[in-house]
Motif scaffolding. Structure first.
Motif, PDB file in Angstrom:
ATOM      1  N   ALA A   1      -4.939   8.444   2.345  1.00 16.31           N
ATOM      2  CA  ALA A   1      -5.901   8.101   1.290  1.00 16.31           C
ATOM      3  C   ALA A   1      -5.198   8.238  -0.056  1.00 16.31           C
ATOM      4  CB  ALA A   1      -7.118   9.015   1.356  1.00 16.31           C
ATOM      5  N   VAL A   2      -5.287   7.199  -0.867  1.00 15.20           N
ATOM      6  CA  VAL A   2      -4.553   7.189  -2.142  1.00 15.20           C
ATOM      7  C   VAL A   2      -5.417   6.638  -3.279  1.00 15.20           C
ATOM      8  CG1 VAL A   2      -2.209   6.987  -1.223  1.00 15.20           C
ATOM      9  CG2 VAL A   2      -3.568   4.922  -1.543  1.00 15.20           C
ATOM     10  N   ASN A   3      -5.035   7.044  -4.500  1.00 16.87           N
ATOM     11  CA  ASN A   3      -5.621   6.422  -5.682  1.00 16.87           C
ATOM     12  C   ASN A   3      -5.014   5.040  -5.876  1.00 16.87           C
ATOM     13  OD1 ASN A   3      -7.339   8.543  -6.444  1.00 16.87           O
ATOM     14  ND2 ASN A   3      -5.583   9.698  -7.216  1.00 16.87           N
ATOM     15  N   GLU A   4      -5.670   4.216  -6.680  1.00 16.15           N
ATOM     16  CA  GLU A   4      -5.280   2.796  -6.810  1.00 16.15           C
ATOM     17  C   GLU A   4      -3.794   2.623  -7.147  1.00 16.15           C
ATOM     18  OE1 GLU A   4      -7.002   0.206  -5.839  1.00 16.15           O
ATOM     19  OE2 GLU A   4      -8.732   1.466  -5.350  1.00 16.15           O
ATOM     20  N   ASP A   5      -3.262   3.485  -8.032  1.00 16.30           N
ATOM     21  CA  ASP A   5      -1.851   3.368  -8.441  1.00 16.30           C
ATOM     22  C   ASP A   5      -0.893   3.451  -7.259  1.00 16.30           C
ATOM     23  OD1 ASP A   5      -2.897   3.477 -10.897  1.00 16.30           O
ATOM     24  OD2 ASP A   5      -2.023   5.407 -11.479  1.00 16.30           O
ATOM     25  N   PHE A   6      -1.321   4.135  -6.227  1.00 16.85           N
ATOM     26  CA  PHE A   6      -0.421   4.403  -5.103  1.00 16.85           C
ATOM     27  C   PHE A   6      -0.626   3.443  -3.931  1.00 16.85           C
ATOM     28  CE2 PHE A   6       0.586   8.279  -7.278  1.00 16.85           C
ATOM     29  CZ  PHE A   6       1.868   8.581  -6.832  1.00 16.85           C
ATOM     30  N   VAL A   7      -1.561   2.524  -4.052  1.00 15.52           N
ATOM     31  CA  VAL A   7      -1.847   1.637  -2.909  1.00 15.52           C
ATOM     32  C   VAL A   7      -0.611   0.806  -2.563  1.00 15.52           C
ATOM     33  CG1 VAL A   7      -3.228  -0.309  -2.097  1.00 15.52           C
ATOM     34  CG2 VAL A   7      -4.329   1.563  -3.332  1.00 15.52           C
ATOM     35  N   GLN A   8      -0.111   0.049  -3.539  1.00 19.24           N
ATOM     36  CA  GLN A   8       1.020  -0.846  -3.243  1.00 19.24           C
ATOM     37  C   GLN A   8       2.301  -0.075  -2.912  1.00 19.24           C
ATOM     38  OE1 GLN A   8       0.271  -4.116  -2.786  1.00 19.24           O
ATOM     39  NE2 GLN A   8       2.279  -4.089  -1.798  1.00 19.24           N
ATOM     40  N   PRO A   9       2.642   0.992  -3.670  1.00 19.98           N
ATOM     41  CA  PRO A   9       3.834   1.757  -3.288  1.00 19.98           C
ATOM     42  C   PRO A   9       3.756   2.325  -1.869  1.00 19.98           C
ATOM     43  CG  PRO A   9       3.172   2.338  -5.520  1.00 19.98           C
ATOM     44  CD  PRO A   9       2.105   1.445  -4.978  1.00 19.98           C
ATOM     45  N   THR A  10       2.558   2.731  -1.453  1.00 19.83           N
ATOM     46  CA  THR A  10       2.414   3.274  -0.101  1.00 19.83           C
ATOM     47  C   THR A  10       2.615   2.179   0.944  1.00 19.83           C
ATOM     48  OG1 THR A  10       0.865   4.949  -0.907  1.00 19.83           O
ATOM     49  CG2 THR A  10       0.823   4.480   1.456  1.00 19.83           C
ATOM     50  N   ILE A  11       2.009   1.032   0.701  1.00 16.46           N
ATOM     51  CA  ILE A  11       2.165  -0.095   1.625  1.00 16.46           C
ATOM     52  C   ILE A  11       3.639  -0.509   1.699  1.00 16.46           C
ATOM     53  CG2 ILE A  11       1.643  -2.565   1.911  1.00 16.46           C
ATOM     54  CD1 ILE A  11      -1.198  -1.884   0.819  1.00 16.46           C
TER      55      ILE A  11
ATOM     56  N   MET B   1     -10.102   4.056  -4.877  1.00 17.93           N
ATOM     57  CA  MET B   1      -9.457   4.813  -3.809  1.00 17.93           C
ATOM     58  C   MET B   1      -9.436   3.979  -2.546  1.00 17.93           C
ATOM     59  SD  MET B   1     -11.285   8.504  -4.274  1.00 17.93           S
ATOM     60  CE  MET B   1     -12.881   7.741  -4.391  1.00 17.93           C
ATOM     61  N   LYS B   2      -8.321   4.066  -1.849  1.00 15.01           N
ATOM     62  CA  LYS B   2      -8.220   3.317  -0.592  1.00 15.01           C
ATOM     63  C   LYS B   2      -7.708   4.219   0.526  1.00 15.01           C
ATOM     64  CE  LYS B   2      -7.894  -1.585  -1.605  1.00 15.01           C
ATOM     65  NZ  LYS B   2      -8.465  -1.537  -2.943  1.00 15.01           N
ATOM     66  N   LEU B   3      -8.180   3.936   1.718  1.00 12.16           N
ATOM     67  CA  LEU B   3      -7.636   4.565   2.914  1.00 12.16           C
ATOM     68  C   LEU B   3      -6.711   3.545   3.569  1.00 12.16           C
ATOM     69  CD1 LEU B   3      -7.563   6.912   4.931  1.00 12.16           C
ATOM     70  CD2 LEU B   3      -9.485   5.833   6.111  1.00 12.16           C
ATOM     71  N   ILE B   4      -5.448   3.906   3.647  1.00 13.20           N
ATOM     72  CA  ILE B   4      -4.467   3.018   4.262  1.00 13.20           C
ATOM     73  C   ILE B   4      -4.237   3.502   5.683  1.00 13.20           C
ATOM     74  CG2 ILE B   4      -2.071   2.226   4.180  1.00 13.20           C
ATOM     75  CD1 ILE B   4      -2.372   2.540   1.085  1.00 13.20           C
ATOM     76  N   ILE B   5      -4.526   2.632   6.609  1.00 12.77           N
ATOM     77  CA  ILE B   5      -4.315   2.954   8.025  1.00 12.77           C
ATOM     78  C   ILE B   5      -3.184   2.065   8.512  1.00 12.77           C
ATOM     79  CG2 ILE B   5      -5.323   2.946  10.341  1.00 12.77           C
ATOM     80  CD1 ILE B   5      -8.053   3.295   9.052  1.00 12.77           C
ATOM     81  N   ALA B   6      -2.150   2.686   9.065  1.00 14.14           N
ATOM     82  CA  ALA B   6      -1.022   1.901   9.562  1.00 14.14           C
ATOM     83  C   ALA B   6      -0.798   2.225  11.028  1.00 14.14           C
ATOM     84  CB  ALA B   6       0.234   2.213   8.753  1.00 14.14           C
ATOM     85  N   MET B   7      -0.649   1.182  11.828  1.00 10.13           N
ATOM     86  CA  MET B   7      -0.266   1.337  13.227  1.00 10.13           C
ATOM     87  C   MET B   7       1.207   0.967  13.301  1.00 10.13           C
ATOM     88  SD  MET B   7      -3.246   2.130  14.390  1.00 10.13           S
ATOM     89  CE  MET B   7      -2.779   2.223  16.109  1.00 10.13           C
TER      90      MET B   7
END
Ligand SMILES: Nc1ncnc2c1ncn2[C@@H]1O[C@H](COP(=O)(O)OP(=O)(O)OP(=O)(O)O)[C@@H](O)[C@H]1O
Ligand SMILES: [Mg+2]
Length: 113
Positions: A64-74, A1-7
């Motif tokens: 916050a996303v599961n691993e599968d969604f990390v790259q698509p979210t970025i 799981m990752k927390l993606i923080i975007a400014m």
């Protein structure tokens, strides 16, 4: 799981939300923020002497996303926020050890998704 923080730039929020929606990412926290990057908040049009930093209005997204969604979210954030000019923003991806849905007590992947 990752927390993606975007400014991101505030005026790109609509485009970023649209791109995230298209990538099936719906859960997010959005906060108004102040910040500066490597230009210290001053643009190339600034003519004075820089003594300190100049904080500019930014929007902070937390997803916050599961691993599968990390790259698509970025990818979606970049698609929505990128203009190719300075100040387009920055994305931080942080490992998170747990997530708890308060209502049900679910944890981890189930609680995030
Ligand atoms: N190292 C950092 N630590 C914390 N926040 C940062 C950092 N870098 C950027 N930010 C945040 O991201 C926002 C956008 O940064 P910005 O896009 O200007 O990054 P940059 O590194 O200056 O890249 P560019 O040269 O494309 O402008 C900043 O206003 C600040 O809120
Ligand atoms: Mg910058």
């Amino acid at each position: 799981m990752k927390l993606i923080i975007a400014m991101i730039q505030p005026h790109k929020l609509h485009d970023v939300k649209k791109a995230l929606f298209e990538a099936d990412v719906y859960k997010m926290t959005v906060t108004n923020a102040l910040g500066c990057g490597q230009q210290k908040g001053y643009t190339e049009t600034y003519r004075g002497v820089i003594h300190d930093v100049n904080l500019l209005k930014k929007v902070r997204l937390e997803i916050a996303v599961n691993e599968d969604f990390v790259q698509p979210t970025i990818d979606a954030i970049i698609r929505g926020a990128r203009t190719g000019t300075i100040g387009d923003g920055k994305i931080f991806a942080i490992d998170i050890p747990d997530c708890i849905r308060i209502r049900t007590g679910e944890r981890g992947n189930e609680a995030i998704g």
